[in-house]
Design a protein around this motif. Structure first.
Motif, PDB file in Angstrom:
ATOM      1  N   LEU A 136      23.446 -22.368  -0.845  1.00  0.00           N
ATOM      2  CA  LEU A 136      22.937 -21.525   0.245  1.00  0.00           C
ATOM      3  C   LEU A 136      21.977 -20.444  -0.282  1.00  0.00           C
ATOM      4  N   TYR A 137      22.378 -19.772  -1.361  1.00  0.00           N
ATOM      5  CA  TYR A 137      21.546 -18.680  -1.888  1.00  0.00           C
ATOM      6  C   TYR A 137      20.213 -19.197  -2.434  1.00  0.00           C
ATOM      7  N   ARG A 138      20.227 -20.441  -2.898  1.00  0.00           N
ATOM      8  CA  ARG A 138      18.968 -21.057  -3.350  1.00  0.00           C
ATOM      9  C   ARG A 138      18.015 -21.172  -2.145  1.00  0.00           C
ATOM     10  N   ILE A 139      18.571 -21.565  -0.994  1.00  0.00           N
ATOM     11  CA  ILE A 139      17.756 -21.665   0.226  1.00  0.00           C
ATOM     12  C   ILE A 139      17.254 -20.270   0.618  1.00  0.00           C
ATOM     13  N   VAL A 140      18.150 -19.288   0.527  1.00  0.00           N
ATOM     14  CA  VAL A 140      17.754 -17.904   0.859  1.00  0.00           C
ATOM     15  C   VAL A 140      16.621 -17.462  -0.063  1.00  0.00           C
ATOM     16  N   PHE A 141      16.795 -17.715  -1.355  1.00  0.00           N
ATOM     17  CA  PHE A 141      15.791 -17.315  -2.348  1.00  0.00           C
ATOM     18  C   PHE A 141      14.427 -17.954  -2.013  1.00  0.00           C
ATOM     19  N   ASN A 142      14.448 -19.263  -1.773  1.00  0.00           N
ATOM     20  CA  ASN A 142      13.183 -19.966  -1.485  1.00  0.00           C
ATOM     21  C   ASN A 142      12.556 -19.483  -0.174  1.00  0.00           C
ATOM     22  N   PHE A 161      29.015 -24.106  -2.561  1.00  0.00           N
ATOM     23  CA  PHE A 161      28.223 -23.961  -1.343  1.00  0.00           C
ATOM     24  C   PHE A 161      27.361 -22.698  -1.417  1.00  0.00           C
ATOM     25  N   SER A 162      27.958 -21.626  -1.980  1.00  0.00           N
ATOM     26  CA  SER A 162      27.224 -20.354  -2.048  1.00  0.00           C
ATOM     27  C   SER A 162      25.944 -20.501  -2.879  1.00  0.00           C
ATOM     28  N   THR A 163      26.043 -21.214  -4.015  1.00  0.00           N
ATOM     29  CA  THR A 163      24.855 -21.393  -4.869  1.00  0.00           C
ATOM     30  C   THR A 163      23.772 -22.140  -4.107  1.00  0.00           C
TER      31      THR A 163
END
Lengths: 176, 185
Positions: B74-80, B70-72
């Motif tokens: 979520l962090y992909r969304i944060v990054f984008n 889930f973290s990966t």
């Protein structure tokens, strides 16, 4: 300080990451004792390594979670580049343009716009083209028809992305 | 929080228990904020971007297929989201945070930790946002290369090479900054 070759930079990083085996590690440490530039470069990279490692985590403000929870129902977060109103306006514009073009085509305005483009008339160096070049027929009516079809595609896209999709999304949120 | 308890929370949120989502926000907010901050180099914007990312994740939670962590995801969304913010504000002035280099007496590898971190942040600001984020995630030591690649949208091999180059570039940038500082003394 002399420039360190990239292969040595690579070796220093592998050393810092513990990726060198025992023999490689010992050989590298021996090399370090004999090369001051290499030692300095190791110190630089090691300083960065130690400062960066595990100390990069940053913390948001205390009310971060509350702010997120408060805004959960406000979706979409980013302002749409296209509001539904603008979508309808664009769609109307495209449809009016298509309508006018269709009327002009059916009235035969473009029927006389027939010509051929003779590539031999284009002044190109003869040494590249020994044979004669073909002539391309150009029909204004066909071109306008293609433009109308492309516009209909665009209209469909605008209807889907800028009007229907946001409308259904809004309705879904209303249901929640 | 185990993977199972995390999935349990996700299931509850999907079933309509909105308040439970706060547990996920609490768990991941610091890393999310760190990623956004490394990209945007501005605390206020980073906070906004990270909040938006959590809201997006909430609304797309049903699309999380549980193949990755889930973290990966979520962090992909944060990054984008942070990258989108960055592009939106590209033509604004740089924040003071990224441009001010303060006076220091130390120059060559003898800086105290505070100064070292400050200069390092200035050197980091010279890298592009993807390298900066990949490097930060690498040094956080919480993420595998595959996860870093997943978050930043690269292949694992590319991520490895980019992190490697970014570390060398960071050292070179730091050296240049320290040299410039030494000249102003």
């Amino acid at each position: 300080m002399e420039k360190i070759p990239q292969s040595l930079d690579d070796k220093i990083l592998r050393y810092l990451d513990g990726e060198l085996n025992t023999a490689e590690g010992l050989a590298f440490e021996e090399e370090l004792n004999q090369n001051d530039s290499l030692k300095k470069r190791l110190d630089q990279l090691q300083d960065i390594h130690l400062t960066m490692r595990g100390k990069m985590i940053e913390h948001p403000s205390k009310n971060f979670t509350q702010a997120v929870m408060r805004k959960l129902d406000q979706y979409p977060v980013q302002a749409r580049s296209f509001s539904i109103r603008n979508g309808i306006l664009l769609l109307s514009g495209v449809l009016v343009a298509v309508g006018i073009a269709s009327i002009l085509v059916s009235a035969g305005v473009f029927d006389n716009l027939n010509t051929t483009i003779d590539l031999n008339q284009v002044e190109l160096p003869k040494k590249y083209f020994e044979r004669s070049l073909p002539s391309i027929p150009f029909s204004g009516k066909v071109i306008v028809n293609i433009i109308i079809i492309l516009n209909l595609g665009l209209a469909w896209l605008v209807l889907d992305r800028a009007i229907l999709k946001p409308l259904f999304q809004r309705r879904l949120q209303g249901d929640h | 929080m185990t993977k199972e308890s995390e999935y349990c929370i996700i299931d509850k949120v999907l079933a309509g228990e909105q308040a439970v989502y706060a547990e996920l926000v609490n768990k991941y907010k610091s890393y999310a904020f760190t990623i956004a901050h490394k990209i945007l180099q501005n605390r206020q914007e980073a906070e906004e971007a990270a909040q938006d990312a959590f809201i997006k994740a909430y609304h797309h939670l049903s699309g999380f297929n549980r193949d990755s962590k889930f973290s990966t995801w979520l962090y992909r969304i944060v990054f984008n989201t942070a990258i989108t913010y960055k592009r939106k504000n590209k033509y604004q002035f740089d924040s003071i945070e990224t441009t001010v280099i303060e006076y220091s007496q130390d120059t060559d590898g003898m800086l105290d930790r505070m100064d070292q971190k400050k200069y390092l942040n200035n050197a980091l600001a010279k890298l592009n946002e993807t390298d900066r984020t990949a490097l930060t995630l690498f040094y956080l030591e919480e993420f595998s290369l595959e996860e870093i690649a997943g978050i930043t949208g690269m292949r694992a091999n590319t991520a490895k090479v980019r992190i490697h180059r970014a570390r060398i570039r960071l050292a070179d940038e730091l050296k240049i900054i320290l040299k410039q500082e030494a000249l102003t003394l």
